[in-house]
Design an enzyme around this catalytic site. Structure first.
Site, mmCIF file in Angstrom:
data_model
loop_
_atom_site.group_PDB
_atom_site.id
_atom_site.type_symbol
_atom_site.label_atom_id
_atom_site.label_comp_id
_atom_site.label_asym_id
_atom_site.label_seq_id
_atom_site.Cartn_x
_atom_site.Cartn_y
_atom_site.Cartn_z
ATOM 1 N N SER A 54 0.860 -1.178 0.000
ATOM 2 C CA SER A 54 0.000 0.000 0.000
ATOM 3 C C SER A 54 0.898 1.231 0.000
ATOM 4 C CB SER A 54 -0.931 -0.011 1.210
ATOM 5 O OG SER A 54 -1.888 1.015 1.064
ATOM 6 N N GLU A 55 0.593 2.183 -0.882
ATOM 7 C CA GLU A 55 1.501 3.311 -1.141
ATOM 8 C C GLU A 55 1.836 4.128 0.099
ATOM 9 O OE1 GLU A 55 -0.966 5.303 -3.972
ATOM 10 O OE2 GLU A 55 -1.986 6.515 -2.483
ATOM 11 N N ASN A 56 0.951 4.080 1.112
ATOM 12 C CA ASN A 56 1.176 4.920 2.287
ATOM 13 C C ASN A 56 2.168 4.310 3.269
ATOM 14 O OD1 ASN A 56 -1.039 3.071 2.573
ATOM 15 N ND2 ASN A 56 -1.371 3.943 4.589
#
Lengths: 218, 221
Positions: A54-56
């Site tokens: 997940s990009e975060n």
């Protein structure tokens, strides 16, 4: 809608997610885009270990926590509460996007407004200038991830095609899509254009062609 | 050396009108809500805010937008559920917006903190977001030249800190916080647990050299 479109049998969102999940190999590092693609993880066949990015800032996204055990500082890119699966790691944004841009993620599954027969993708802005543009991580994902799966409805609500000879919306990336999964068919993007992989629920190819804005090769 | 401030108000006191301010966080996690509230109270206006999102509901950056303190937003994703104050200000033409792909935003900030004069990225090549920028082709792949993005101040949030400014984070609250600390002239960190004893050097994620001020704020969002 035309008579032809009414004859078509469509996959539900769950059936479409399951169809995409069939093609995620054991041992893959996968990024699931926000919205419908996030549901793919629920349908990966038993026995396959897939690691979700997940990009975060987490690789190894696990299922949602039980109610009452949510951690506001443990979320995914859709801002939903998640858990860390065994083998997970946390990192900052430069590392997270190095994983994407640097070609370390094997597959990304994204939604789209439009896909063109040359693999161009439009999924971040429409032609409606009222809405402020919002790109997020979409352009970074398609710039670096080796295999881009698009998962979307075959047509817009008004029946107009989303699979086109050329996108009319602003592009996210040029020639980046590998395969498109719709509620009617699975199509590969090849040098010749869209090539049929399979038709959903015994649909008739000519009927699917009638609601597609570009040729489908077999 | 002791970088501790005794209050949030003291920590944000140096921020003047017209400052560029990086604000850490993604979604609900890692946002320095205490420092943002203190900045609102302090009154600085005409600010350029650099952050991934543009606030949601009535908290964080949305409060600054509501109070009319923001002249420009540089972000990747301004349009989140509940980002009503951003949308109001944007539709009324009261703020400028620069949309940057998220990885390019992170890397531009990193470049500023690391002394890099710009970089070539494949992200956005051939799209509207590359218009007007220098492009280059290397081994058949198109690249866009992107500039470093520094700021006058950074407001960041961490889980742990010591008086030397060393920081450690919790889960996905790390996001933009470490890199913003590097890129700002003056980085201010709000930490949940602030210690007079040093953090274990093995657990430090952001070394104190990048941090100018630490202040304790125990509240979790």
């Amino acid at each position: 809608m035309s008579d032809v479109a009414e004859q078509l049998t469509r996959l539900s969102d769950a059936e479409l997610a399951a169809r995409v999940a069939e093609d995620i190999p054991d041992g893959s590092y996968v990024n699931l885009g926000i919205g419908k693609p996030t549901h793919v993880s629920g349908y990966v066949p038993e026995g396959r270990e897939v690691i979700y990015h997940s990009e975060n800032g987490i690789i190894g996204v696990g299922p949602p926590p039980p109610e009452g055990e949510e951690d506001v500082e443990l979320i995914d890119a859709s801002k939903r509460y998640v858990t860390a699966a065994p083998g997970a790691a946390y990192f900052d944004h430069p590392d997270s996007f190095a994983m994407m841009r640097g070609g370390h993620i094997d597959i990304a599954v994204l939604g789209a407004y439009q896909v063109a027969q040359n693999g161009d993708l439009a999924n971040w802005a429409t032609l409606d200038e009222k809405f402020p543009p919002a790109v997020g991580g979409a352009m970074d994902l398609v710039a670096g991830v080796k295999t881009i799966f698009v998962m979307m409805r075959h047509q817009n609500r008004d029946g107009s095609p989303k699979l086109l000879e050329r996108c009319t919306y602003p592009l996210t990336g040029l020639g980046v899509v590998s395969r498109v999964y719709t509620d009617l068919a699975v199509l590969d993007v090849t040098p010749e254009g869209f090539r049929l992989v399979d038709l959903a629920k015994g649909n008739d190819l000519e009927a699917v062609r009638a609601v597609t804005g570009a040729p489908i090769h077999t | 050396m002791d970088k501790r401030a005794d209050s949030l108000a003291t920590a944000v006191a140096p921020i003047p009108d017209g400052a560029s301010v990086m604000i850490g966080g993604f979604g609900s996690s890692g946002i320095p809500f205490g420092l943002i509230d203190a900045l609102l109270e302090q009154g600085a206006t005409d600010l350029t805010i650099i952050s991934n999102n543009a606030g949601a509901g009535e908290t964080g950056i949305a409060k600054l937008l509501k109070a009319g303190r923001v002249a420009k937003v540089i972000c990747s994703y301004p349009r989140s559920p509940g980002s009503i104050w951003f949308e109001k200000r944007y539709e009324a033409g009261e703020i400028d917006l620069e949309v940057v792909p998220q990885g390019t935003l992170a890397e531009r900030i990193r470049a500023a903190g690391a002394g890099i004069g710009g970089f070539l990225t494949p992200t956005g090549y051939g799209t509207r977001l590359a218009e007007g920028k220098e492009v280059r082709e290397i081994d058949g792949q198109g690249y866009v030249m992107e500039a470093p993005l520094p700021a006058d101040f950074a407001l960041i949030r961490a889980a742990r800190g010591d008086k030397w400014g060393n920081l450690g984070f919790h889960a996905t609250a790390r996001n933009f916080n470490p890199v913003m600390a590097m890129a700002a002239d003056h980085a201010i960190a709000e930490v949940r647990a602030l210690s007079a004893d040093p953090l274990d050097p093995e657990t430090v994620v952001t070394p104190g050299i990048f941090v100018d001020c630490v202040v304790e704020y125990e509240v979790r969002p």
